[in-house]
Design an enzyme around this catalytic site. Sequence first.
Site: not given
Ligand code: NAP
Length: 516
Positions: A256, A295
């Site tokens: 997602e 999102c």
């Molecule tokens: P993110 O930086 O991609 O992080 C998301 C999750 O992934 C966090 O728990 C992060 O952990 C983890 N993560 C990052 N790198 C990783 C790796 N190499 N291995 C394992 N886990 C890893 O995204 P975000 O900044 O939290 O969220 C914002 C984005 O999410 C926006 O672009 C938004 O559109 C999207 N979003 C989408 C939805 C949907 O339902 N489609 C819902 C909400 C948000 P850490 O925090 O520990 O780094």
Amino acid sequence: MLRLKSYLAGTWKDGEGEGATLLDPSTEEAVATTSTTGLDFAEAFEHAREVGGPKLRAMTFAERGAVIKAMSKALYEAREELIDASILNGGNTRGDAKFDIDGATGTLAYYASLGKKLGDTRVLVEGEGEQLTQSARFYGYHAKLPRPGVAVHVNAFNFPAWGLAEKAAVALLAGMPVISKPATATALTAFRIMEVLVEADVLPEGALQLVSGSAGDLLSHLGPQDVLAFTGSADTGTHLRSLDNVIGRSVRVNVEADSLNAAVLGADVEPGSETWNRFVRDVCLEVTQKTGQKCTAIRRVFVPKERMDAVQEALIESMSAVVWGDPRADGVRVGPLASKQQLDDVKAGVAKLTSGGATQVWQSDADPVGSEGKGFFFPPTLLRADDPRAAAVVHEHEVFGPVTTLMPYESDAEAGELVALGHGGLVASLYSDDRDAIASHIQALAPWNGRLLVASKKVVDQATAPGLVLPSCIHGGPGRAGGGEELGGLRGLDFYLQRTAVQGDRGLLERALGMR
Ligand code: NAP
């Protein structure tokens, strides 16, 4: 200072070193630290596979539903405390915090009731079955059974409560144990949720574990019966789905991700009409709720060319009325962004859009109420791009804050083409009372979006907001949105169940599959 531990293999475990510091985004004060360094994730997987999985699979759907109901009840009883955690570590207003927490308990309650309806069975059988040869005895059924593995859930920072609960509800009902990892920056709420559930003692042992911080080598343990459900940025999603073991072991992955959600104002809608007012209200709500960190927020607003100025004026009037600042101050409806990283990204994102064909037509010039020069505040902002095809970046780059871009279209067909430039979204909303136009817009918009809200005169007071994800409807979208699908009632369970074609003696199979 508060130390967040991880709940693994039936006990609270602390990582080595100081680790990450979690902040109050309104004041930048430290509220907690957490580390996952040195934690034994292999042991957590084993605990889920050897203890949690067997316990869940031994239960009927109705029994699992009862567990999920108890989770919902326990979290509801801790509602005020969870709201406080969400304000403190997420910068949420009380309303935004409730949106997350009540979304969590509501989704759990919904899946609890589905479990009750499914009743005393452990197998789902799809459809009627088929006679496979000339013999009426030799029959085939598609049976769906829980995978004997682990469901790993990696969540985004913006919905620490709902993200944990909506994924866990579906996996647990399906019969898979969960290891849930919230985003580190806002992990306090998820940590408190886990504490509440452990204290309430509502979960079968091994059914739910929590990683309070960085993933470390967590995902390297995924195997062929495990699944990975990820919510976050498209970049991280792409990285995770291309991990060697994920590809090599065909680990099932649901992503997602980002989405440039669109709102389309129909050519028939007159300024000041009920449908018009609903459109203005929705755009304003979706840009400002959760400080635009949703999102499903509306990022692109498409309106008939001749309505551009009137819509701009109405949106500015509506957005100007929204007070932003410290969520603890009176009247504030838009809090800070969740972290310094988010603030930097939003500033850079607006600069990217304005240097790529969009013009900033309005930004709140008020000071954030109650802030004392600290905090990750960004003012609600309206951009406009009069040549939407030239402004390619508006259809490519998601600014994850209180920012949206207004754009014109010249025909219904063009509106569909412009929405499609976003390469796949979670949700689009259409505002129209013209039956023919609605039919053609649905044809054009539906394939590019996981969900489509049609707001017309007779439902303006009843329809939910486009950004509200309902457990009964699927959440997820094609292309840029990650290609995933969550929730949607029973549909959501399919991700956690193995569908197997079972062939044999019809009578024997029907008995074995619990159909008689
Ligand atoms: P993110 O930086 O991609 O992080 C998301 C999750 O992934 C966090 O728990 C992060 O952990 C983890 N993560 C990052 N790198 C990783 C790796 N190499 N291995 C394992 N886990 C890893 O995204 P975000 O900044 O939290 O969220 C914002 C984005 O999410 C926006 O672009 C938004 O559109 C999207 N979003 C989408 C939805 C949907 O339902 N489609 C819902 C909400 C948000 P850490 O925090 O520990 O780094």
